[in-house]
Design a protein around this motif. Structure first.
Motif, PDB file in Angstrom:
ATOM      1  N   ARG A 128      -2.221 -26.374  15.494  1.00 58.88           N
ATOM      2  CA  ARG A 128      -1.723 -27.545  14.780  1.00 58.88           C
ATOM      3  C   ARG A 128      -2.495 -27.793  13.493  1.00 58.88           C
ATOM      4  NH1 ARG A 128      -0.802 -29.000  20.057  1.00 58.88           N
ATOM      5  NH2 ARG A 128       1.398 -29.283  20.554  1.00 58.88           N
ATOM      6  N   VAL A 129      -1.805 -28.413  12.527  1.00 63.74           N
ATOM      7  CA  VAL A 129      -2.358 -28.679  11.212  1.00 63.74           C
ATOM      8  C   VAL A 129      -2.029 -30.126  10.862  1.00 63.74           C
ATOM      9  CG1 VAL A 129      -2.258 -28.039   8.764  1.00 63.74           C
ATOM     10  CG2 VAL A 129      -2.046 -26.267  10.530  1.00 63.74           C
ATOM     11  N   VAL A 130      -3.047 -30.879  10.369  1.00 64.03           N
ATOM     12  CA  VAL A 130      -2.800 -32.239   9.895  1.00 64.03           C
ATOM     13  C   VAL A 130      -2.564 -32.177   8.397  1.00 64.03           C
ATOM     14  CG1 VAL A 130      -3.684 -34.602   9.756  1.00 64.03           C
ATOM     15  CG2 VAL A 130      -4.332 -33.137  11.691  1.00 64.03           C
ATOM     16  N   ILE A 131      -1.443 -32.712   7.959  1.00 60.06           N
ATOM     17  CA  ILE A 131      -1.100 -32.680   6.541  1.00 60.06           C
ATOM     18  C   ILE A 131      -0.813 -34.093   6.037  1.00 60.06           C
ATOM     19  CG2 ILE A 131      -0.227 -30.325   6.544  1.00 60.06           C
ATOM     20  CD1 ILE A 131       2.556 -31.387   6.899  1.00 60.06           C
ATOM     21  N   LYS A 132      -0.928 -34.267   4.700  1.00 61.37           N
ATOM     22  CA  LYS A 132      -0.745 -35.573   4.067  1.00 61.37           C
ATOM     23  C   LYS A 132       0.227 -35.372   2.914  1.00 61.37           C
ATOM     24  CE  LYS A 132      -3.933 -37.128   1.359  1.00 61.37           C
ATOM     25  NZ  LYS A 132      -5.269 -37.501   0.827  1.00 61.37           N
ATOM     26  N   ASN A 133       1.186 -36.298   2.762  1.00 66.66           N
ATOM     27  CA  ASN A 133       2.134 -36.191   1.654  1.00 66.66           C
ATOM     28  C   ASN A 133       1.407 -36.255   0.319  1.00 66.66           C
ATOM     29  OD1 ASN A 133       4.305 -36.049   3.380  1.00 66.66           O
ATOM     30  ND2 ASN A 133       4.579 -38.271   3.422  1.00 66.66           N
ATOM     31  N   PRO A 142       9.034 -36.203   1.105  1.00 64.68           N
ATOM     32  CA  PRO A 142       8.601 -35.029   0.339  1.00 64.68           C
ATOM     33  C   PRO A 142       8.123 -33.915   1.261  1.00 64.68           C
ATOM     34  CG  PRO A 142       7.583 -37.034  -0.483  1.00 64.68           C
ATOM     35  CD  PRO A 142       8.234 -37.376   0.812  1.00 64.68           C
ATOM     36  N   GLN A 143       8.382 -32.677   0.845  1.00 64.36           N
ATOM     37  CA  GLN A 143       7.980 -31.551   1.659  1.00 64.36           C
ATOM     38  C   GLN A 143       6.661 -30.935   1.187  1.00 64.36           C
ATOM     39  OE1 GLN A 143      11.824 -29.687   1.007  1.00 64.36           O
ATOM     40  NE2 GLN A 143      11.970 -29.274   3.187  1.00 64.36           N
ATOM     41  N   VAL A 144       6.205 -31.330  -0.010  1.00 62.33           N
ATOM     42  CA  VAL A 144       4.941 -30.778  -0.487  1.00 62.33           C
ATOM     43  C   VAL A 144       3.801 -31.630   0.077  1.00 62.33           C
ATOM     44  CG1 VAL A 144       3.557 -30.106  -2.471  1.00 62.33           C
ATOM     45  CG2 VAL A 144       6.059 -29.996  -2.592  1.00 62.33           C
ATOM     46  N   CYS A 145       2.916 -30.999   0.812  1.00 66.49           N
ATOM     47  CA  CYS A 145       1.858 -31.735   1.499  1.00 66.49           C
ATOM     48  C   CYS A 145       0.519 -31.036   1.260  1.00 66.49           C
ATOM     49  CB  CYS A 145       2.135 -31.762   2.998  1.00 66.49           C
ATOM     50  SG  CYS A 145       3.651 -32.642   3.418  1.00 66.49           S
ATOM     51  N   GLU A 146      -0.535 -31.820   1.473  1.00 68.42           N
ATOM     52  CA  GLU A 146      -1.868 -31.255   1.376  1.00 68.42           C
ATOM     53  C   GLU A 146      -2.434 -31.126   2.789  1.00 68.42           C
ATOM     54  OE1 GLU A 146      -4.492 -33.312  -1.326  1.00 68.42           O
ATOM     55  OE2 GLU A 146      -6.258 -32.460  -0.331  1.00 68.42           O
ATOM     56  N   VAL A 147      -3.085 -29.995   3.055  1.00 71.59           N
ATOM     57  CA  VAL A 147      -3.668 -29.792   4.382  1.00 71.59           C
ATOM     58  C   VAL A 147      -4.964 -30.594   4.496  1.00 71.59           C
ATOM     59  CG1 VAL A 147      -4.690 -28.089   5.947  1.00 71.59           C
ATOM     60  CG2 VAL A 147      -2.629 -27.516   4.637  1.00 71.59           C
ATOM     61  N   GLU A 154      -0.948 -42.345   6.046  1.00 75.90           N
ATOM     62  CA  GLU A 154       0.088 -41.671   6.821  1.00 75.90           C
ATOM     63  C   GLU A 154      -0.101 -40.163   6.796  1.00 75.90           C
ATOM     64  OE1 GLU A 154       4.213 -42.468   6.220  1.00 75.90           O
ATOM     65  OE2 GLU A 154       3.906 -44.635   6.335  1.00 75.90           O
ATOM     66  N   CYS A 155      -0.165 -39.576   7.978  1.00 75.90           N
ATOM     67  CA  CYS A 155      -0.292 -38.118   8.078  1.00 75.90           C
ATOM     68  C   CYS A 155       0.810 -37.584   8.981  1.00 75.90           C
ATOM     69  CB  CYS A 155      -1.652 -37.745   8.667  1.00 75.90           C
ATOM     70  SG  CYS A 155      -3.023 -38.101   7.569  1.00 75.90           S
ATOM     71  N   VAL A 156       0.936 -36.269   8.994  1.00 84.50           N
ATOM     72  CA  VAL A 156       1.881 -35.607   9.878  1.00 84.50           C
ATOM     73  C   VAL A 156       1.136 -34.460  10.546  1.00 84.50           C
ATOM     74  CG1 VAL A 156       4.054 -34.313  10.011  1.00 84.50           C
ATOM     75  CG2 VAL A 156       3.834 -36.198   8.398  1.00 84.50           C
ATOM     76  N   ILE A 157       1.359 -34.283  11.843  1.00 85.06           N
ATOM     77  CA  ILE A 157       0.769 -33.142  12.547  1.00 85.06           C
ATOM     78  C   ILE A 157       1.873 -32.133  12.818  1.00 85.06           C
ATOM     79  CG2 ILE A 157      -0.484 -32.366  14.595  1.00 85.06           C
ATOM     80  CD1 ILE A 157      -1.742 -35.103  14.811  1.00 85.06           C
ATOM     81  N   VAL A 158       1.714 -30.923  12.261  1.00 85.64           N
ATOM     82  CA  VAL A 158       2.713 -29.864  12.443  1.00 85.64           C
ATOM     83  C   VAL A 158       2.052 -28.645  13.074  1.00 85.64           C
ATOM     84  CG1 VAL A 158       4.085 -30.581  10.436  1.00 85.64           C
ATOM     85  CG2 VAL A 158       2.272 -28.880  10.144  1.00 85.64           C
ATOM     86  N   ARG A 159       2.857 -27.734  13.570  1.00 91.51           N
ATOM     87  CA  ARG A 159       2.345 -26.424  13.953  1.00 91.51           C
ATOM     88  C   ARG A 159       2.269 -25.561  12.690  1.00 91.51           C
ATOM     89  NH1 ARG A 159       2.303 -25.096  19.214  1.00 91.51           N
ATOM     90  NH2 ARG A 159       2.935 -26.775  20.600  1.00 91.51           N
ATOM     91  N   GLN A 160       1.342 -24.609  12.661  1.00 88.60           N
ATOM     92  CA  GLN A 160       1.238 -23.766  11.466  1.00 88.60           C
ATOM     93  C   GLN A 160       2.551 -23.043  11.182  1.00 88.60           C
ATOM     94  OE1 GLN A 160      -2.240 -21.256   9.879  1.00 88.60           O
ATOM     95  NE2 GLN A 160      -1.064 -19.805  11.089  1.00 88.60           N
ATOM     96  N   SER A 161       3.304 -22.723  12.264  1.00 87.30           N
ATOM     97  CA  SER A 161       4.577 -22.017  12.065  1.00 87.30           C
ATOM     98  C   SER A 161       5.618 -22.886  11.369  1.00 87.30           C
ATOM     99  CB  SER A 161       5.105 -21.518  13.406  1.00 87.30           C
ATOM    100  OG  SER A 161       5.255 -22.594  14.304  1.00 87.30           O
ATOM    101  N   ASP A 162       5.370 -24.207  11.257  1.00 88.46           N
ATOM    102  CA  ASP A 162       6.279 -25.086  10.514  1.00 88.46           C
ATOM    103  C   ASP A 162       6.001 -25.048   9.014  1.00 88.46           C
ATOM    104  OD1 ASP A 162       7.664 -26.085  12.771  1.00 88.46           O
ATOM    105  OD2 ASP A 162       6.051 -27.501  13.169  1.00 88.46           O
ATOM    106  N   ILE A 163       4.897 -24.420   8.620  1.00 82.53           N
ATOM    107  CA  ILE A 163       4.553 -24.338   7.198  1.00 82.53           C
ATOM    108  C   ILE A 163       5.258 -23.133   6.599  1.00 82.53           C
ATOM    109  CG2 ILE A 163       2.681 -24.095   5.525  1.00 82.53           C
ATOM    110  CD1 ILE A 163       0.833 -25.450   7.517  1.00 82.53           C
TER     111      ILE A 163
END
Lengths: 94, 94, 94, 94, 94, 94, 94
Positions: free
Chosen positions: E9-14, E35-40, E80-89
């Motif tokens: 998993r990866v925590v990303i921020k818009n 937005p789909q562009v996020c910072e890890v 606000e953050c989002v937690i995704v799997r790396q495969s979602d990047i």
């Protein structure tokens, strides 16, 4: 006439209602329309099924419990049978 | 004209109703519209299918039981046939 | 212009209705809208597909039977083609 | 600004309608809204994807056919692109 | 307070809208709401995930493109953050 | 009374709303009905789960983020708990 | 009469409501119709299940928590039982 199931399939026959009662296993509720206690008639050879090696652990004559709606109904020599996969058999009654 | 099935596929032909009765296997209820007892016409070579090694265990001439709705219907030299995977074959009638 | 399919994909072209009749294979019922007998135009290299090693067993020029609705339609040099996976090919007509 | 796709992903760009016609590949029917002939802009490194080792077989500049609706649309430096998995690429046009 | 993602998993921020415009990547159509562009922000250790060995290829500070609707939204220290799997990047923007 | 989870399961307890605020993690939008920040109460032994070897990486006392709707609610000694799989845990809050 | 479950199956019996209360585990909300605390009656041998080697970790007499709606209901010697897979057992109560 003989029926030889393929792979991990098992041919089973419904056990009569009287015998079911005698054996002490009665199915609850909606299960009455299609008894789940069956006798094994014929057993496939097992072997590779979907890439997994399957060993058959039931034998003709075993009384088994199957999940309702499992399998395909056929009539062999005038007798109604069901063909299921061994993985559809929940338990053996001894 | 010859039809050569690929991989684990098997070409089967419906057995006539008379022969079905003679052999002692009659299908129950809704099965009447599409008989499940079929004769094997041609057998694929088996081999790697979805990453699993499949060995073909039926041969042309075998009488087999298939699940209804399995396979794709085609007409070869004017005769209706069905192409199924070997795993759709439930049992061989001997 | 040439089209080179990737992995286990095969480019096929519908065989004309006349040829279909001649070869003795006619599709039943609803199959009339989209003939299932096709000629192979181009074949991918096979190799690792979804982690499984796939060997291509059809070649350009083969007449093949495919399941209806399989594949993606494209037009190459003005001619309608379909790109399918080899596993969508049911049989080869010889 | 550069976009570097991960794993088995490929960044592709729609080829203009004129070029599509010239190359002789025109898509049928409903395909008109979203052309399937695309040019490869950037290619991921491949490697382990879902436990399978993926080798990339396309390269920037390749003209490829993709299944409609595949991938995610993004805009890079004002130009509309689509990011697909290599397995969504059906064929290369040569 | 620190958030340490598990497995792949990866925590990303818009990334703010202004920055998005500056970088030259603008998302099309319905993508505007999210937005789909996020910072890890934080990266899990990888390792065995569903039986596959996953190596993490992104690092904190990377600008990444993710598929819309991927992941789970959380608020860390009021942000606000989002937690995704790396495969979602999908890709890294450089 | 003690509850010992099997395989890769983890017993978690909702952290009170006050504590949630204090730790700086507040969940957005619809997440308010069911807080996602939980404390680990008990951890299963891991081992073979669906054919994959699972190593447990959380321990009792950890504050974890879980996806909403994950797991099964139970009441242990009058306290509401949830049993989840470790793979449902998104991150550990430190 | 004895019931011998196959593979990774476990026969369980609902624990009476009184005992449930005593043990301190009460299920929340909609769980009232079908208690989740059960006693293990019989345990299958484990072994290869769907190609994975399963070791049984529960034993007759264990009090276990199962997910609601898991398993198949049967009546053995007049007593209502449920047959579940071991993977449906969430935890053991000690």
């Amino acid at each position: 006439m003989k029926i030889r199931p393929l792979a991990d399939r098992v041919v089973i026959k419904n056990v009569e209602a009287e015998e079911t009662t005698k054996s002490g296993i009665i199915l609850t509720g909606a299960a009455k329309e299609k008894p789940q206690v069956c006798e094994v008639i014929a057993v496939g050879p097992g072997g590779m099924v979907d890439g997994h090696d399957v060993t058959m652990t039931v034998k003709p004559g075993d009384k088994v419990l199957i999940a309702k709606y499992a399998g395909t109904e056929v009539k062999v020599d005038g007798e109604e049978c069901v063909i299921v996969r061994q993985s559809d058999i929940l338990a053996v009654c001894e």
